[in-house]
Design an enzyme around this catalytic site. Structure first.
Site, PDB file in Angstrom:
ATOM      1  N   ARG A 251     -20.905  -3.163   6.826  1.00  0.00           N
ATOM      2  CA  ARG A 251     -21.232  -4.168   5.808  1.00  0.00           C
ATOM      3  C   ARG A 251     -22.687  -4.045   5.367  1.00  0.00           C
ATOM      4  O   ARG A 251     -23.054  -4.456   4.281  1.00  0.00           O
ATOM      5  CB  ARG A 251     -21.045  -5.585   6.369  1.00  0.00           C
ATOM      6  CG  ARG A 251     -19.604  -5.997   6.579  1.00  0.00           C
ATOM      7  CD  ARG A 251     -19.545  -7.497   6.823  1.00  0.00           C
ATOM      8  NE  ARG A 251     -18.296  -7.919   7.445  1.00  0.00           N
ATOM      9  CZ  ARG A 251     -17.186  -8.230   6.776  1.00  0.00           C
ATOM     10  NH1 ARG A 251     -17.158  -8.156   5.474  1.00  0.00           N
ATOM     11  NH2 ARG A 251     -16.102  -8.612   7.422  1.00  0.00           N
TER      12      ARG A 251
ATOM     13  N   ASP B 181      -7.864  -6.097  -5.109  1.00  0.00           N
ATOM     14  CA  ASP B 181      -7.052  -4.958  -4.690  1.00  0.00           C
ATOM     15  C   ASP B 181      -5.602  -5.235  -5.119  1.00  0.00           C
ATOM     16  O   ASP B 181      -5.263  -5.050  -6.277  1.00  0.00           O
ATOM     17  CB  ASP B 181      -7.232  -4.835  -3.172  1.00  0.00           C
ATOM     18  CG  ASP B 181      -6.544  -3.639  -2.562  1.00  0.00           C
ATOM     19  OD1 ASP B 181      -6.627  -2.547  -3.124  1.00  0.00           O
ATOM     20  OD2 ASP B 181      -5.908  -3.796  -1.499  1.00  0.00           O
TER      21      ASP B 181
ATOM     22  N   VAL C 270     -13.126   1.477   0.543  1.00  0.00           N
ATOM     23  CA  VAL C 270     -14.584   1.497   0.416  1.00  0.00           C
ATOM     24  C   VAL C 270     -15.261   0.548   1.416  1.00  0.00           C
ATOM     25  O   VAL C 270     -14.645  -0.402   1.909  1.00  0.00           O
ATOM     26  CB  VAL C 270     -15.031   1.138  -1.029  1.00  0.00           C
ATOM     27  CG1 VAL C 270     -14.567   2.183  -2.015  1.00  0.00           C
ATOM     28  CG2 VAL C 270     -14.540  -0.248  -1.434  1.00  0.00           C
TER      29      VAL C 270
HETATM   30  P1  IMP Z   1      -6.193  -8.378  -2.231  1.00  0.00           P
HETATM   31  O1  IMP Z   1      -5.662  -9.723  -1.870  1.00  0.00           O
HETATM   32  O2  IMP Z   1      -5.222  -7.277  -1.855  1.00  0.00           O
HETATM   33  O3  IMP Z   1      -6.660  -8.266  -3.662  1.00  0.00           O
HETATM   34  O4  IMP Z   1      -7.376  -8.098  -1.254  1.00  0.00           O
HETATM   35  C1  IMP Z   1      -8.634  -8.469  -1.472  1.00  0.00           C
HETATM   36  C2  IMP Z   1      -9.444  -8.339  -0.204  1.00  0.00           C
HETATM   37  O5  IMP Z   1      -9.056  -7.209   0.577  1.00  0.00           O
HETATM   38  C3  IMP Z   1     -10.874  -8.091  -0.579  1.00  0.00           C
HETATM   39  O6  IMP Z   1     -11.551  -9.306  -0.779  1.00  0.00           O
HETATM   40  C4  IMP Z   1     -11.374  -7.314   0.611  1.00  0.00           C
HETATM   41  O7  IMP Z   1     -11.819  -8.190   1.614  1.00  0.00           O
HETATM   42  C5  IMP Z   1     -10.174  -6.554   1.114  1.00  0.00           C
HETATM   43  N1  IMP Z   1     -10.215  -5.161   0.627  1.00  0.00           N
HETATM   44  C6  IMP Z   1      -9.560  -4.636  -0.417  1.00  0.00           C
HETATM   45  N2  IMP Z   1      -9.853  -3.341  -0.592  1.00  0.00           N
HETATM   46  C7  IMP Z   1     -10.765  -3.042   0.362  1.00  0.00           C
HETATM   47  C8  IMP Z   1     -11.497  -1.842   0.683  1.00  0.00           C
HETATM   48  O8  IMP Z   1     -11.386  -0.766   0.047  1.00  0.00           O
HETATM   49  N3  IMP Z   1     -12.351  -1.938   1.736  1.00  0.00           N
HETATM   50  C9  IMP Z   1     -12.526  -3.084   2.460  1.00  0.00           C
HETATM   51  N4  IMP Z   1     -11.874  -4.221   2.190  1.00  0.00           N
HETATM   52  C10 IMP Z   1     -10.999  -4.195   1.145  1.00  0.00           C
END
Ligand code: IMP
Length: 177
Positions: A166, A104, A154
């Site tokens: 989940r 993300d 999502v």
């Molecule tokens: P990042 O560090 O912002 O890249 O976040 C990654 C983590 O955020 C992922 O491994 C997910 O656990 C959580 N995450 C990111 N987007 C979503 C989403 O749309 N739904 C649920 N969890 C999310």
């Protein structure tokens, strides 16, 4: 308790299975000479993906898990990444595949790969089932990505919203009602 919401289908279980077959072929080719691949699942969102992936890999594998803090119970990324549960095994000199559910903002993948690199694996590659490139805050990309998706929240196939959903067999997007 989140506000009431419905879930719209985004990626079917069948499409996920087909994509995992393709990705497994590429991973198998990359690691074809490995004596044993350490597949590291990032908890908790990757647990369904890693289960399906390792069964398609047809390589000698070992499975380990790492838990990093991310969204907590909300919809916003925390940015500051903490390791909540470390690997059981050493990865020095090993072939390693890190498995994430979603990239993300990218903070989690960047932080965790940097941490694993300090342990001197022979080779470290990464795979994410989903990628939301429009949300990226740091420059990072998984070696393999299942699906690029738009900026939607999502759930399903291991991925939660406040620990719910989940167990859906597909990826759906959350729509508040
Ligand atoms: P990042 O560090 O912002 O890249 O976040 C990654 C983590 O955020 C992922 O491994 C997910 O656990 C959580 N995450 C990111 N987007 C979503 C989403 O749309 N739904 C649920 N969890 C999310």
């Amino acid at each position: 308790m989140p506000d009431p919401y419905e879930i719209d289908l985004m990626i079917s279980a069948k499409s996920i299975a087909a994509r995992i077959e393709d990705l497994s072929r590429e991973i198998r080719e990359t690691f074809k000479d490995t004596d044993k691949l350490v597949v590291v699942g990032l908890l908790r969102g990757s647990f369904v993906f890693i289960a399906d992936l390792v069964r398609e890999l047809d390589l000698p594998v070992e499975v380990d898990f790492l838990e990093a803090s991310s969204y907590g119970d909300g919809m916003e990324s925390s940015r500051e990444v903490r390791i909540l549960k470390d690997l059981r095994g050493a990865i020095e000199g090993r072939d390693v595949l890190l498995v994430e559910d979603i990239v993300d903002t990218g903070h989690t993948l960047k932080h965790v790969t940097a941490l694993l690199e300090t342990r001197k694996p022979k080779r470290l590659e990464t795979i994410a089932l989903l990628d939301k490139p429009s949300r990226r805050e740091v420059d990072v990309k998984a070696t393999w990505t299942g699906f690029e998706i738009p900026d939607e929240f999502v759930v399903g196939y291991g991925i939660d919203f406040a620990q719910r959903d989940r167990n859906l067999p597909y990826i759906g997007k959350v729509r508040f009602i």
